[in-house]
Design a protein around this motif. Structure first.
Motif, PDB file in Angstrom:
ATOM      1  N   VAL A   1       0.822  -1.105  -0.091  1.00  0.00           N
ATOM      2  CA  VAL A   1      -0.128  -0.032  -0.039  1.00  0.00           C
ATOM      3  C   VAL A   1       0.980   1.468   0.072  1.00  0.00           C
ATOM      4  N   PRO A   2       1.055   1.870  -1.107  1.00  0.00           N
ATOM      5  CA  PRO A   2       1.855   3.001  -1.240  1.00  0.00           C
ATOM      6  C   PRO A   2       1.323   4.213  -0.838  1.00  0.00           C
ATOM      7  N   ASP A   3       1.758   5.182  -0.385  1.00  0.00           N
ATOM      8  CA  ASP A   3       1.361   6.663  -0.277  1.00  0.00           C
ATOM      9  C   ASP A   3       0.238   6.942  -1.122  1.00  0.00           C
ATOM     10  N   GLY A   4       0.609   6.832  -2.435  1.00  0.00           N
ATOM     11  CA  GLY A   4      -0.408   7.476  -3.329  1.00  0.00           C
ATOM     12  C   GLY A   4      -0.267   6.347  -4.481  1.00  0.00           C
ATOM     13  N   TYR A   5      -1.634   6.496  -5.371  1.00  0.00           N
ATOM     14  CA  TYR A   5      -1.600   5.328  -6.278  1.00  0.00           C
ATOM     15  C   TYR A   5      -2.431   6.146  -7.450  1.00  0.00           C
ATOM     16  N   LYS A   6      -1.880   5.994  -8.669  1.00  0.00           N
ATOM     17  CA  LYS A   6      -2.475   6.621  -9.684  1.00  0.00           C
ATOM     18  C   LYS A   6      -3.263   5.852 -10.801  1.00  0.00           C
ATOM     19  N   VAL A   7      -4.688   6.208 -10.989  1.00  0.00           N
ATOM     20  CA  VAL A   7      -5.288   5.415 -11.796  1.00  0.00           C
ATOM     21  C   VAL A   7      -5.798   6.500 -12.929  1.00  0.00           C
ATOM     22  N   GLY A   8      -5.367   6.126 -14.196  1.00  0.00           N
ATOM     23  CA  GLY A   8      -5.913   7.263 -15.054  1.00  0.00           C
ATOM     24  C   GLY A   8      -5.071   8.702 -14.781  1.00  0.00           C
ATOM     25  N   TRP A   9      -5.822   9.280 -14.665  1.00  0.00           N
ATOM     26  CA  TRP A   9      -5.485  10.913 -14.721  1.00  0.00           C
ATOM     27  C   TRP A   9      -5.509  11.346 -13.189  1.00  0.00           C
ATOM     28  N   LYS A  10      -6.069  10.103 -12.389  1.00  0.00           N
ATOM     29  CA  LYS A  10      -6.302  10.631 -10.852  1.00  0.00           C
ATOM     30  C   LYS A  10      -5.290   9.928  -9.984  1.00  0.00           C
ATOM     31  N   ARG A  11      -5.182  10.571  -9.036  1.00  0.00           N
ATOM     32  CA  ARG A  11      -4.107  10.029  -7.905  1.00  0.00           C
ATOM     33  C   ARG A  11      -5.100   9.897  -6.832  1.00  0.00           C
ATOM     34  N   PHE A  12      -4.795   8.610  -6.277  1.00  0.00           N
ATOM     35  CA  PHE A  12      -5.595   8.261  -5.129  1.00  0.00           C
ATOM     36  C   PHE A  12      -4.575   8.291  -3.846  1.00  0.00           C
ATOM     37  N   SER A  13      -4.997   8.519  -2.672  1.00  0.00           N
ATOM     38  CA  SER A  13      -4.183   8.411  -1.380  1.00  0.00           C
ATOM     39  C   SER A  13      -4.997   8.193  -0.137  1.00  0.00           C
ATOM     40  N   ASP A  14      -4.220   7.693   0.978  1.00  0.00           N
ATOM     41  CA  ASP A  14      -5.149   7.659   2.235  1.00  0.00           C
ATOM     42  C   ASP A  14      -5.219   8.790   2.942  1.00  0.00           C
ATOM     43  N   ALA A  15      -6.054   8.927   3.732  1.00  0.00           N
ATOM     44  CA  ALA A  15      -5.995  10.209   4.713  1.00  0.00           C
ATOM     45  C   ALA A  15      -4.977  10.150   5.704  1.00  0.00           C
ATOM     46  N   HIS A  16      -4.612   8.938   6.024  1.00  0.00           N
ATOM     47  CA  HIS A  16      -3.419   8.846   7.130  1.00  0.00           C
ATOM     48  C   HIS A  16      -2.662   7.567   6.592  1.00  0.00           C
ATOM     49  N   PRO A  17      -1.751   7.807   5.974  1.00  0.00           N
ATOM     50  CA  PRO A  17      -0.726   6.812   5.228  1.00  0.00           C
ATOM     51  C   PRO A  17      -0.171   5.903   6.449  1.00  0.00           C
ATOM     52  N   ALA A  18       0.006   4.482   6.141  1.00  0.00           N
ATOM     53  CA  ALA A  18       0.489   3.855   6.953  1.00  0.00           C
ATOM     54  C   ALA A  18       1.944   3.702   7.154  1.00  0.00           C
ATOM     55  N   LYS A  19       2.687   3.400   8.160  1.00  0.00           N
ATOM     56  CA  LYS A  19       3.959   3.556   8.244  1.00  0.00           C
ATOM     57  C   LYS A  19       4.480   2.425   7.637  1.00  0.00           C
ATOM     58  N   ARG A  20       3.830   1.247   7.760  1.00  0.00           N
ATOM     59  CA  ARG A  20       4.370   0.132   6.739  1.00  0.00           C
ATOM     60  C   ARG A  20       3.767   0.056   5.524  1.00  0.00           C
TER      61      ARG A  20
ATOM     62  N   ALA B   1     -20.444  -0.230 -18.945  1.00  0.00           N
ATOM     63  CA  ALA B   1     -20.096   0.517 -20.230  1.00  0.00           C
ATOM     64  C   ALA B   1     -20.070   1.837 -20.183  1.00  0.00           C
ATOM     65  N   ASP B   2     -20.727   2.670 -19.315  1.00  0.00           N
ATOM     66  CA  ASP B   2     -20.543   4.134 -19.034  1.00  0.00           C
ATOM     67  C   ASP B   2     -19.630   4.420 -18.094  1.00  0.00           C
ATOM     68  N   TRP B   3     -18.774   3.356 -17.627  1.00  0.00           N
ATOM     69  CA  TRP B   3     -17.683   3.786 -16.582  1.00  0.00           C
ATOM     70  C   TRP B   3     -16.422   4.294 -17.366  1.00  0.00           C
ATOM     71  N   SER B   4     -15.784   5.339 -16.678  1.00  0.00           N
ATOM     72  CA  SER B   4     -14.685   6.014 -17.158  1.00  0.00           C
ATOM     73  C   SER B   4     -13.430   5.164 -16.661  1.00  0.00           C
ATOM     74  N   ASN B   5     -12.341   5.435 -16.882  1.00  0.00           N
ATOM     75  CA  ASN B   5     -11.213   4.614 -16.552  1.00  0.00           C
ATOM     76  C   ASN B   5     -10.887   4.975 -15.020  1.00  0.00           C
ATOM     77  N   THR B   6     -11.552   5.873 -14.551  1.00  0.00           N
ATOM     78  CA  THR B   6     -11.070   6.216 -12.795  1.00  0.00           C
ATOM     79  C   THR B   6     -12.480   5.745 -12.177  1.00  0.00           C
ATOM     80  N   SER B   7     -13.494   5.173 -12.754  1.00  0.00           N
ATOM     81  CA  SER B   7     -14.827   4.640 -12.059  1.00  0.00           C
ATOM     82  C   SER B   7     -14.576   3.539 -11.169  1.00  0.00           C
ATOM     83  N   LEU B   8     -13.719   2.446 -11.684  1.00  0.00           N
ATOM     84  CA  LEU B   8     -13.644   1.235 -10.905  1.00  0.00           C
ATOM     85  C   LEU B   8     -12.984   1.748  -9.373  1.00  0.00           C
TER      86      LEU B   8
END
Lengths: 612, 143
Positions: A330-349, A407-414
């Motif tokens: 589980v990295p600090d951030g994870y990019k899918v398509g154009w969007k970067r997802f992150s956790d509110a409180h990243p884990a130490k491990r 069929a109507d989902w974008s690449n960030t929908s999942l």
């Protein structure tokens, strides 16, 4: 000469005979024509237009009065009335009769004003109207009607009418709804169950004289009205009152715009409580704001946020795509398509077990698992858990939520749908997800109607709620165990959701609100929620709480979580559900007691804790 | 010399005796008066009975109507009292009165007794029991 005269005489006679025969023919022809015309009219009147003439005759000689049926009552599950009808009086006047009889309207108005609590001037206006029927007061107490009748005022009459009352002090106002002045259900279950509650009107047929006077000696034809049936709801008045009280306090403490809460009975799917704020008083509909009339738990959709991770996890576990103890990077951030997802409180491990991902409500970890699930499978599981269609609880106007087809989902929908954004559901639907986990994998249709009372007052129970398997029992038990760690785990997001003595499983949710004005989300506007069940080892109840735009703290675990715990605590005690740890239960002081003892009206004291 | 009737002088035949009167059956003596009296009595009884029954039915009808009005009135009164009771028993009102007027606080968590435990530990009255009935039993025991 004589012969000639005889001949002439014979001719004249022949002519006369011929004329006579022609007259006869004409007469006969005329007679036949007249007979044909009369026959035609006879057939038209007696056969072709018989019904119409019969109707005209009836209208001239008969008068039909509709007899209103008694509207059925609404009870809570213990038999306490939530809505019922009382006899009341309606006062009317015939202004034309007053004018004909040269009666002073001021005199009549002066006598009526104190009884009807209306100004004399207003009554005089009504009594001077150019009409033969005006209402002076509707649905006033019948004692008032008796007093008006005792005055024997000319041109003033009293009618008996049923008045709908809600004796539970506005309890479950949005669920029960309200009926109009004519007794027709207009909102809530009053509208949804109108067919059952309203009954069928009867009629009284009277013979009347040409000037409209009733012939008292003539036979009367009475078809008695069929009264509406009394309906027993699944709501529990005590749990409903506690839920509304706790929710009101949570909304006040968190300065939220509103909120909703629902309590479900796990084995049956019965809704024990359903509350929405703001609310209104059903005996003062005119003063109610439109948004206060909405049963938010069933009609308003919201993006559930992290609560939705339960479905992602269930899909992955059910199809063997992950195991609870599998370690996932589980990295600090994870990019899918154009969007970067992150956790509110990243884990130490950087590596977490899947169980810990749910416990910490890690967005990144959930998204990585969701990528294994894939759009089609995730969509299928969302549907299995009841998203995208109304639950069928029987509440009118229930929303289906918003679930787009893959069929109507974008690449960030999942990734967004996997963590509960980009998909909308009602609180009742989300509570249904946890009900599915609590029952061991079976989705149970929530229901609001327990049954209908028969003529002898016995309960004719409603059919059992339909149920269908969504996931296996093994998957459901695994998920339930993981959800307990959300409350009891070291890194769980909602320790405040614990109920002393009981093992509680649930999930926090903190979702951004979509903007109403532009594309995207509203800055700083969140919906905080917590949905869970207890006792975890044999779930009896599911409770869901959402708060609309709590401030300044907006995390579901800190805003909705404590309200969840208090509602669950009360409901478990009220339903006499044995605790998981009786000793801990016995030594615990209930939150409500502590709250009351400390400062019932004191300022909110938000506790800042880490929660995604 | 005895005179002998000459056969040349036929003797006029003796007039035939009048036929005996026709026999007629004489029935029992008719008591027309009784019949008339009986008919009058039966008729009078019939008329009186009909009138009495009609009056009785009318009286019962009035009584039924009066009772129906009374039942309706009582039903309305019952409904009004039901509303009053429901309003007084409203959980909100009960809580308001209990907390604000009487100074009461919510009850502590209920205790659960283990009824099937043969040797409960001294002072431990809060052992788990999976059967909800235990809670009911505890309540019934006054715990």
């Amino acid at each position: 000469m004589r012969r000639r005269a005889g001949w002439r005489k014979g001719c004249a006679a022949a002519v006369a005979r011929a004329r006579s025969r022609r007259r006869l023919s004409l007469l006969l022809g005329g007679y036949l024509a007249l007979t044909l015309v009369m026959g035609y009219r006879l057939v038209m009147i007696q056969v072709v237009d018989a019904a119409e003439y019969r109707g005209l005759g009836d209208r001239q000689t008969q008068r039909e009065i509709a007899l209103a049926p008694r509207r059925g009552k609404l009870y809570d599950r213990t038999g306490e009335p939530l809505a019922m009808s009382l006899a009341s009086a309606t006062i009317y006047a015939d202004p034309r009769q007053l004018r004909t009889d040269r009666i002073d309207p001021y005199g009549v108005a002066a006598q009526l004003a104190p009884l009807l609590d209306r100004p004399v001037a207003s009554l005089v206006d009504a009594l001077r109207a150019d009409a033969s029927f005006v209402y002076l007061a509707r649905q006033v107490p019948r004692q008032v009607g008796e007093q008006v009748a005792a005055l024997r005022l000319p041109g003033v009459g009293v009618l008996s009418e049923a008045r709908r009352v809600y004796p539970a002090d506005g309890l479950a106002a949005q669920v029960v709804g309200f009926a109009g002045i004519d007794g027709t259900g207009l909102a809530g279950l009053e509208a949804g169950l109108d067919d059952v509650l309203s009954g069928e009107p009867g009629r009284l047929r009277l013979e009347r004289a040409p000037r409209g006077l009733e012939i008292s000696a003539a036979p009367r034809e009475v078809t008695p009205p069929i009264p509406g049936r009394d309906v027993v709801l699944t709501l529990d008045r005590e749990i409903q009152a506690a839920t509304e009280r706790v929710l009101r306090e949570a909304v006040r403490r968190n300065r939220a715009k509103g909120g909703s809460a629902v309590v479900l009975d796990v084995p049956t799917g019965e809704v024990l409580a359903m509350a929405s704020l703001p609310t209104y008083r059903p005996d003062d509909i005119a003063a109610a704001r439109p948004d206060a009339r909405r049963n938010r738990a069933a009609t308003d959709v919201y993006e559930p946020g992290s609560v939705n991770k339960v479905i992602t996890a269930a899909a992955a576990l059910e199809d063997g795509l992950v195991t609870p103890n599998e370690r996932i990077r589980v990295p600090d951030g994870y990019k899918v398509g154009w969007k970067r997802f992150s956790d509110a409180h990243p884990a130490k491990r950087t590596k977490l077990t899947f169980r810990r991902i749910i416990e910490r409500s890690s967005n990144v970890g959930t998204i990585k698992v969701a990528e294994r699930v894939g759009p089609q499978r995730l969509y299928r599981y969302l549907q299995r858990f009841g998203y995208g269609r109304p639950t069928g609880s029987g509440f009118p106007g229930e929303s289906a939520g918003l679930l787009a087809a893959p069929a109507d989902w974008s690449n960030t929908s999942l990734p967004t749908i996997a963590i509960g954004q980009g998909v909308s559901a009602t609180l009742l639907q989300v509570a249904g997800v946890f009900e599915t986990i609590a029952t061991g994998g079976e989705w149970v249709q929530p229901t609001l109607v327990r049954g209908v009372l028969d003529d002898d007052g016995r309960l004719d129970p409603a059919p059992a709620s339909p149920r269908r398997r969504a996931v296996s029992e093994r998957t459901a038990r695994t998920i339930a165990d993981m959800l307990v760690s959300v409350v009891e785990g070291r890194q769980g997001t909602c320790p405040l959701c614990a109920v002393p003595g009981y093992r509680v499983g649930g999930k926090t949710g903190t979702a951004q609100k979509p903007s109403e004005k532009r594309r995207g989300y509203e800055r700083g506007a969140y919906v905080g929620s917590f949905v869970g069940f207890a006792p975890a080892e044999d779930p009896a109840l599911v409770v869901g709480v959402t708060l609309d735009e709590p401030r300044p703290v907006y995390y579901g675990g800190l805003t909705a979580g404590p309200a969840f715990a208090e509602i669950m605590d009360f409901a478990l005690s009220h339903r006499r559900v044995p605790p998981s740890d009786p000793h801990a239960r016995a030594t615990a002081q209930p939150a409500a007691a502590a709250d009351t003892a400390a400062a019932p009206d004191g300022p909110p004291a938000p506790v800042r804790r880490r929660e995604p | 010399m005895a005179a002998v009737a000459s056969p040349q002088h036929p003797v006029a035949p003796a007039p035939s005796p009048p036929p005996p009167p026709a026999l007629r059956l004489v029935g029992p003596r008719r008591h027309v008066g009784r019949y008339v009296v009986t008919l009058v009595v039966v008729g009078a009884i019939g008329v009186f009975g009909c009138v009495t029954l009609n009056a009785f039915a009318a009286k019962q009808s009035f009584a039924a109507r009066t009772l129906q009005v009374e039942v309706d009135e009582l039903a309305m009164r019952y409904d009004e009292l039901t509303v009053d009771v429901a309003a007084l028993e409203s959980p909100r009102r009960v809580r308001r009165v209990a907390v604000r007027r009487l100074g009461m606080v919510p009850a502590l968590a209920p205790a659960f007794l283990v009824l099937d435990d043969p040797r409960p530990e001294a002072g431990d009255a809060t052992r788990a029991n999976a059967a909800p009935a235990a809670a009911t039993a505890a309540g019934a025991a006054g715990d």
